[in-house]
Motif scaffolding. Structure first.
Motif, PDB file in Angstrom:
ATOM      1  N   LEU A   3       0.828  -1.202   0.000  1.00 27.10           N
ATOM      2  CA  LEU A   3       0.000   0.000   0.000  1.00 27.10           C
ATOM      3  C   LEU A   3       0.869   1.261   0.000  1.00 27.10           C
ATOM      4  CD1 LEU A   3      -2.834   1.229   0.204  1.00 27.10           C
ATOM      5  CD2 LEU A   3      -2.588   1.108   2.691  1.00 27.10           C
ATOM      6  N   PHE A   4       1.970   1.232   0.732  1.00 27.36           N
ATOM      7  CA  PHE A   4       2.880   2.377   0.787  1.00 27.36           C
ATOM      8  C   PHE A   4       3.441   2.699  -0.602  1.00 27.36           C
ATOM      9  CE2 PHE A   4       7.270   3.941   1.245  1.00 27.36           C
ATOM     10  CZ  PHE A   4       7.004   5.150   1.871  1.00 27.36           C
ATOM     11  N   PHE A   5       3.881   1.672  -1.322  1.00 28.06           N
ATOM     12  CA  PHE A   5       4.422   1.903  -2.667  1.00 28.06           C
ATOM     13  C   PHE A   5       3.343   2.370  -3.641  1.00 28.06           C
ATOM     14  CE2 PHE A   5       7.820  -1.159  -1.290  1.00 28.06           C
ATOM     15  CZ  PHE A   5       8.821  -0.195  -1.234  1.00 28.06           C
ATOM     16  N   ALA A   6       2.147   1.887  -3.463  1.00 22.46           N
ATOM     17  CA  ALA A   6       1.042   2.321  -4.317  1.00 22.46           C
ATOM     18  C   ALA A   6       0.719   3.800  -4.087  1.00 22.46           C
ATOM     19  CB  ALA A   6      -0.191   1.458  -4.064  1.00 22.46           C
ATOM     20  N   VAL A   7       0.725   4.212  -2.832  1.00 20.47           N
ATOM     21  CA  VAL A   7       0.463   5.620  -2.501  1.00 20.47           C
ATOM     22  C   VAL A   7       1.593   6.508  -3.016  1.00 20.47           C
ATOM     23  CG1 VAL A   7       0.220   7.256  -0.598  1.00 20.47           C
ATOM     24  CG2 VAL A   7      -1.027   5.102  -0.551  1.00 20.47           C
ATOM     25  N   ILE A  11       1.221   9.499  -5.760  1.00 19.76           N
ATOM     26  CA  ILE A  11       1.668  10.879  -5.502  1.00 19.76           C
ATOM     27  C   ILE A  11       2.634  11.333  -6.596  1.00 19.76           C
ATOM     28  CG2 ILE A  11       3.041  12.309  -3.940  1.00 19.76           C
ATOM     29  CD1 ILE A  11       1.764  10.760  -1.620  1.00 19.76           C
ATOM     30  N   ALA A  12       3.568  10.476  -6.979  1.00 17.64           N
ATOM     31  CA  ALA A  12       4.519  10.825  -8.036  1.00 17.64           C
ATOM     32  C   ALA A  12       3.789  11.048  -9.363  1.00 17.64           C
ATOM     33  CB  ALA A  12       5.571   9.733  -8.184  1.00 17.64           C
ATOM     34  N   LEU A  13       2.795  10.213  -9.645  1.00 21.92           N
ATOM     35  CA  LEU A  13       2.023  10.367 -10.873  1.00 21.92           C
ATOM     36  C   LEU A  13       1.232  11.666 -10.874  1.00 21.92           C
ATOM     37  CD1 LEU A  13       1.237   8.972 -13.527  1.00 21.92           C
ATOM     38  CD2 LEU A  13      -0.687   7.950 -12.289  1.00 21.92           C
ATOM     39  N   CYS A  14       0.667  12.030  -9.733  1.00 22.17           N
ATOM     40  CA  CYS A  14      -0.077  13.294  -9.637  1.00 22.17           C
ATOM     41  C   CYS A  14       0.838  14.494  -9.839  1.00 22.17           C
ATOM     42  CB  CYS A  14      -0.783  13.384  -8.288  1.00 22.17           C
ATOM     43  SG  CYS A  14      -2.172  12.263  -8.130  1.00 22.17           S
ATOM     44  N   ILE A  15       2.028  14.456  -9.272  1.00 15.91           N
ATOM     45  CA  ILE A  15       2.989  15.547  -9.454  1.00 15.91           C
ATOM     46  C   ILE A  15       3.382  15.667 -10.921  1.00 15.91           C
ATOM     47  CG2 ILE A  15       5.346  16.285  -8.920  1.00 15.91           C
ATOM     48  CD1 ILE A  15       4.909  15.161  -6.096  1.00 15.91           C
ATOM     49  N   LEU A  16       3.614  14.544 -11.567  1.00 16.72           N
ATOM     50  CA  LEU A  16       3.966  14.551 -12.990  1.00 16.72           C
ATOM     51  C   LEU A  16       2.827  15.107 -13.840  1.00 16.72           C
ATOM     52  CD1 LEU A  16       6.022  13.703 -15.182  1.00 16.72           C
ATOM     53  CD2 LEU A  16       4.801  11.521 -15.285  1.00 16.72           C
ATOM     54  N   ILE A  17       1.596  14.738 -13.530  1.00 18.51           N
ATOM     55  CA  ILE A  17       0.444  15.233 -14.284  1.00 18.51           C
ATOM     56  C   ILE A  17       0.291  16.737 -14.112  1.00 18.51           C
ATOM     57  CG2 ILE A  17      -2.090  15.188 -14.369  1.00 18.51           C
ATOM     58  CD1 ILE A  17      -1.911  12.171 -13.901  1.00 18.51           C
TER      59      ILE A  17
END
Length: 69
Positions: A3-7, A11-17
């Protein structure tokens, strides 16, 4: 742990978007500024960056288009 890696990946994907959408908006604003300036009948646009200065009798660079971003 999974779950930690998924979160963290989310977060990284949201920052990139957010970063890519910001760049897209800036490019669209610059493109609209270029298109709106190209439709004018301004003599400086047709001079291709070179103008004749009558006071010094020389060819000089004109003030080219400065994009918003």
């Amino acid at each position: 742990m999974k779950l930690f890696f998924a979160v963290m990946a989310l977060i990284a994907l949201c920052i990139l978007i957010v970063f890519l959408v910001g760049k897209l908006v800036r490019h669209l604003i610059n493109l609209s500024a270029i298109i709106s300036n190209r439709n004018t009948t301004d003599v400086a646009l047709r001079s291709h960056g070179v103008v004749y200065n009558e006071t010094t009798d020389k060819l000089e660079a004109d003030q080219s288009l400065i994009l918003p971003f």
